[in-house]
Design an enzyme around this catalytic site. Sequence first.
Site: not given
Ligand code: GLP
Length: 253
Positions: A67, A136, A138, A143
Amino acid sequence: MRIIITESYEQMGVEAANIVAGQIYLKPDSVLGLATGSTPVSMYQRLAAVHKSVGLDFSQVTTFNLDEYIGMSPDNPQSYHYFMQENFFRHINIRPENVFLPDGMADDMVAEGERYEKLIASRGGIDLQVLGIGQNAHIGFNEPDVKFAATTHKVELDEETIQANSRFFNSVSDVPRYAISMGIKTIMMAEHVILLANGRNKAEAVYKAVCGDVTPEAPASILQLHRDVAIILDKQAASLLPSAIRGVQITVK
Ligand code: GLP
């Protein structure tokens, strides 16, 4: 599904890096799907260290990131393009022409989604997809929703995600409201999937992903239907899981 529970964030990174390195040794021209966020950083550090120490070779590897924020150019330090350069690509011998992320600056996000899907297909599909998980549940930026989004698409971020990601920005108002993300089908098409999670704040999401109903309300739950997925956790992220789960192999390191 198999679950590997490790003692620490660093150990989680080592276990994940072992799987990625094994994939590259077996298939030097592997296509990897990659994730951003704080979770995979220890895995990237370990892979960079293995590249340096024993020459793990990325010269034939192709990568596709999950992404990117919409409106962020690759030279913006808060873009995922920049994150990947800083945390991974500049430490290994990957070829720039083999690195792909969705273009957050594209004028037409529908066309960009189609272009990205075609690119993935033209490289033979993803061999190993690395995922983190949002609080959440995702994956990528898919989402919670009433249906699973299939392919690469524009996403409106949830308030919870905006709050969670605001730690990387000066203020919450600086966090982009939109992103472009691989869809659930894009992720599910990968041959192998690994999902990493660390910290107590991910324990509920991990529980939903592994033990909850398969529902678009908890996007990671779809992974229960994938034929080859490994969930690699530190013990805090695993803290709500039962000690035995039907059909799941659990290894405690
Ligand atoms: C982000 C990314 C995800 C990631 C998640 C967790 O927003 N788009 O790909 O896995 O949220 O992030 P983090 O590893 O910083 O907790």
